[in-house]
Structure formats: C-alpha cells, structure tokens
Write a protein that holds these residues in place. Structure first.
Motif, PDB file in Angstrom:
ATOM      1  N   MET A   1      19.392  -1.496  -4.119  1.00 55.67           N
ATOM      2  CA  MET A   1      18.061  -2.018  -3.857  1.00 55.67           C
ATOM      3  C   MET A   1      18.111  -3.534  -3.939  1.00 55.67           C
ATOM      4  N   GLU A   2      17.496  -4.159  -2.979  1.00 50.30           N
ATOM      5  CA  GLU A   2      17.408  -5.606  -2.911  1.00 50.30           C
ATOM      6  C   GLU A   2      15.974  -6.018  -3.224  1.00 50.30           C
ATOM      7  N   ILE A   3      15.829  -7.143  -3.897  1.00 52.98           N
ATOM      8  CA  ILE A   3      14.500  -7.663  -4.232  1.00 52.98           C
ATOM      9  C   ILE A   3      14.292  -8.969  -3.476  1.00 52.98           C
ATOM     10  N   GLU A   4      13.156  -9.065  -2.816  1.00 57.29           N
ATOM     11  CA  GLU A   4      12.779 -10.283  -2.109  1.00 57.29           C
ATOM     12  C   GLU A   4      11.560 -10.877  -2.805  1.00 57.29           C
ATOM     13  N   ILE A   5      11.611 -12.160  -3.099  1.00 58.57           N
ATOM     14  CA  ILE A   5      10.463 -12.858  -3.682  1.00 58.57           C
ATOM     15  C   ILE A   5       9.791 -13.633  -2.560  1.00 58.57           C
ATOM     16  N   ARG A   6       8.491 -13.442  -2.429  1.00 57.39           N
ATOM     17  CA  ARG A   6       7.755 -14.149  -1.388  1.00 57.39           C
ATOM     18  C   ARG A   6       6.315 -14.356  -1.836  1.00 57.39           C
ATOM     19  N   GLN A   7       5.642 -15.280  -1.176  1.00 59.44           N
ATOM     20  CA  GLN A   7       4.237 -15.505  -1.471  1.00 59.44           C
ATOM     21  C   GLN A   7       3.422 -14.353  -0.919  1.00 59.44           C
ATOM     22  N   ALA A   8       2.543 -13.838  -1.742  1.00 58.87           N
ATOM     23  CA  ALA A   8       1.685 -12.723  -1.328  1.00 58.87           C
ATOM     24  C   ALA A   8       0.581 -13.219  -0.412  1.00 58.87           C
ATOM     25  N   ASN A   9       0.072 -12.309   0.390  1.00 61.88           N
ATOM     26  CA  ASN A   9      -1.084 -12.598   1.230  1.00 61.88           C
ATOM     27  C   ASN A   9      -2.058 -11.431   1.111  1.00 61.88           C
ATOM     28  N   LEU A  10      -3.156 -11.514   1.835  1.00 61.26           N
ATOM     29  CA  LEU A  10      -4.195 -10.485   1.704  1.00 61.26           C
ATOM     30  C   LEU A  10      -3.717  -9.100   2.147  1.00 61.26           C
ATOM     31  N   ASN A  11      -2.688  -9.033   2.978  1.00 59.31           N
ATOM     32  CA  ASN A  11      -2.128  -7.732   3.358  1.00 59.31           C
ATOM     33  C   ASN A  11      -1.467  -7.033   2.177  1.00 59.31           C
ATOM     34  N   ASP A  12      -1.173  -7.770   1.126  1.00 56.45           N
ATOM     35  CA  ASP A  12      -0.509  -7.234  -0.064  1.00 56.45           C
ATOM     36  C   ASP A  12      -1.496  -6.818  -1.146  1.00 56.45           C
ATOM     37  N   MET A  13      -2.779  -6.822  -0.852  1.00 54.88           N
ATOM     38  CA  MET A  13      -3.791  -6.665  -1.894  1.00 54.88           C
ATOM     39  C   MET A  13      -3.662  -5.358  -2.680  1.00 54.88           C
ATOM     40  N   THR A  14      -3.254  -4.285  -2.048  1.00 53.40           N
ATOM     41  CA  THR A  14      -3.124  -3.015  -2.769  1.00 53.40           C
ATOM     42  C   THR A  14      -2.088  -3.147  -3.885  1.00 53.40           C
ATOM     43  N   ILE A  57      13.260  -4.153  -1.223  1.00 54.77           N
ATOM     44  CA  ILE A  57      13.758  -3.967   0.135  1.00 54.77           C
ATOM     45  C   ILE A  57      14.710  -2.788   0.088  1.00 54.77           C
ATOM     46  N   LYS A  58      14.418  -1.774   0.855  1.00 55.42           N
ATOM     47  CA  LYS A  58      15.215  -0.554   0.764  1.00 55.42           C
ATOM     48  C   LYS A  58      16.612  -0.721   1.345  1.00 55.42           C
ATOM     49  N   ASP A  59      16.728  -1.207   2.532  1.00 59.53           N
ATOM     50  CA  ASP A  59      18.035  -1.524   3.101  1.00 59.53           C
ATOM     51  C   ASP A  59      17.839  -2.379   4.354  1.00 59.53           C
ATOM     52  N   ARG A  60      18.925  -2.913   4.864  1.00 58.78           N
ATOM     53  CA  ARG A  60      18.840  -3.825   6.011  1.00 58.78           C
ATOM     54  C   ARG A  60      18.248  -3.148   7.245  1.00 58.78           C
ATOM     55  N   LYS A  61      18.588  -1.895   7.469  1.00 57.16           N
ATOM     56  CA  LYS A  61      18.081  -1.177   8.634  1.00 57.16           C
ATOM     57  C   LYS A  61      16.560  -1.096   8.599  1.00 57.16           C
ATOM     58  N   GLU A  62      16.002  -0.806   7.437  1.00 54.52           N
ATOM     59  CA  GLU A  62      14.556  -0.699   7.321  1.00 54.52           C
ATOM     60  C   GLU A  62      13.871  -2.052   7.444  1.00 54.52           C
ATOM     61  N   ALA A  82       5.957  -3.113  -4.613  1.00 50.76           N
ATOM     62  CA  ALA A  82       6.113  -4.406  -5.267  1.00 50.76           C
ATOM     63  C   ALA A  82       6.515  -4.148  -6.715  1.00 50.76           C
ATOM     64  N   ALA A  83       7.525  -4.850  -7.170  1.00 51.15           N
ATOM     65  CA  ALA A  83       8.065  -4.643  -8.514  1.00 51.15           C
ATOM     66  C   ALA A  83       7.454  -5.585  -9.537  1.00 51.15           C
ATOM     67  N   GLY A  84       6.909  -6.711  -9.101  1.00 49.76           N
ATOM     68  CA  GLY A  84       6.343  -7.662 -10.045  1.00 49.76           C
ATOM     69  C   GLY A  84       5.562  -8.741  -9.335  1.00 49.76           C
ATOM     70  N   LEU A  85       4.844  -9.521 -10.130  1.00 54.04           N
ATOM     71  CA  LEU A  85       4.087 -10.640  -9.578  1.00 54.04           C
ATOM     72  C   LEU A  85       4.022 -11.776 -10.575  1.00 54.04           C
TER      73      LEU A  85
END
Length: 175
Positions: A1-14, A57-62, A82-85
């Motif tokens: 499993m890969e973790i990506e850190i990025r700025q959240a937006n309103l699409n991430d509200m859930t 991130i599940k894998d590169r293909k996804e 999402a694993a954390g904030l």
C-alpha cells in the motif's frame, strides 16, 4: 500500500468529516459526523483552513482510473480510504510581521497508526510552509500525549520556553 499526501478539497468531504469526527472523539467529544462535516465544509469554503489528507493508493494500475474519478468527484472511492489528516489555520505574527501557521489538528485512523503517516503529514505541511514563505508553525497537544510530543520533537519542534499560554472560555460560548 502506498500513501499519498495531498491537499484536500470539497470532493474529499466524506473522508475529511469521518476523520475529523474520529479526531474529536479521541479528545473525548461525542460523535457528530454531521456537525464535523458542517464545520469542515465551512472552514474549507471560507478558506479559513488548509487540510491535507493521507490517501491510500491501492496500486499503480488503479491510479490510472483515479484521474477520471477526480473529475467526477469520486476521488476517495477510486483511491481508497483516507488514513489521516492535518488541519492548518493560517495566521500572522505581529512581532515578526509575517505569516504563520497553526497546526491545530493531526489525526491518523487507528487502522493506519505506527506506519509513519503522521510524520508524512507533518513533513508535507513543512514543505508547503517553506514553499509559501511561512515564518513558523505552532502547535499544541495534550500534556499526556507523549507519543505526539516525541513525534513533534523528532521533526524539529521545540517546547516554547519563552511564553506561557492562557485560555478563557467565553461566557455563552459553545464548548
């Protein structure tokens, strides 16, 4: 499993709301997902806070399908939970006459702890702060939260020895 850190937006509200609710419960508050969602949406809509999330991130293909999902507002479903904030409140230092950030909320889902995610979130905040000319980042944590204190100190934060902090509840205010 890969973790990506990025700025959240309103699409991430859930996912943001879920994590923020869990964060509040960690500090002894009752569960209130609707209230957490309303609070976070207001902060983000009004540009009052900056939220970064750690996305699984599940894998590169996804990942290939994720770009389309972002455009459709389904990023979380395509990428995974999402694993954390971390939530930052921009502010200013009058004495230094420049911008500072207050790292107010850092939370990692219990299922993802001890994997370096909190450290990655903090490092992403530091990088963004440096890129935006932020003078310093301040934070506070519970006196009993020794695990968080160890993380902060290992990332270069030092306990303030110059100032004492006080607080006072406002009569009629909500706690």
């Amino acid at each position: 499993m890969e973790i990506e850190i990025r700025q959240a937006n309103l699409n991430d509200m859930t996912e943001v709301s879920r994590l923020f609710n869990e964060y509040r419960m960690f500090y002894g508050q009752s569960s209130d997902v609707e209230g957490a969602s309303r609070f976070m949406e207001e902060r983000m809509n009004n540009n009052e806070s900056i939220v970064f999330i750690a996305q699984c991130i599940k894998d590169r293909k996804e990942r290939a399908g994720a770009a389309q999902a972002v455009n459709e507002g389904k990023y979380n479903e395509a990428e995974g939970q999402a694993a954390g904030l971390v939530q930052i409140y921009p502010s200013y230092s009058s004495v230094s006459m420049g911008p500072i950030w207050i790292l107010n909320d850092l939370y990692v889902d219990a299922n993802y702890r001890q994997q370096g995610i909190a450290r990655k979130l903090m490092q992403a905040v530091m990088k963004q702060a440096a890129d935006h000319g932020i003078l310093r980042i301040t934070l506070s944590t519970a006196v009993s939260n020794q695990q968080a204190q160890a993380l902060y100190e290992s990332e270069g934060y030092a306990q303030d020895q110059s100032f004492m902090y006080y607080e006072c509840s406002v009569k009629g205010g909500m706690l």
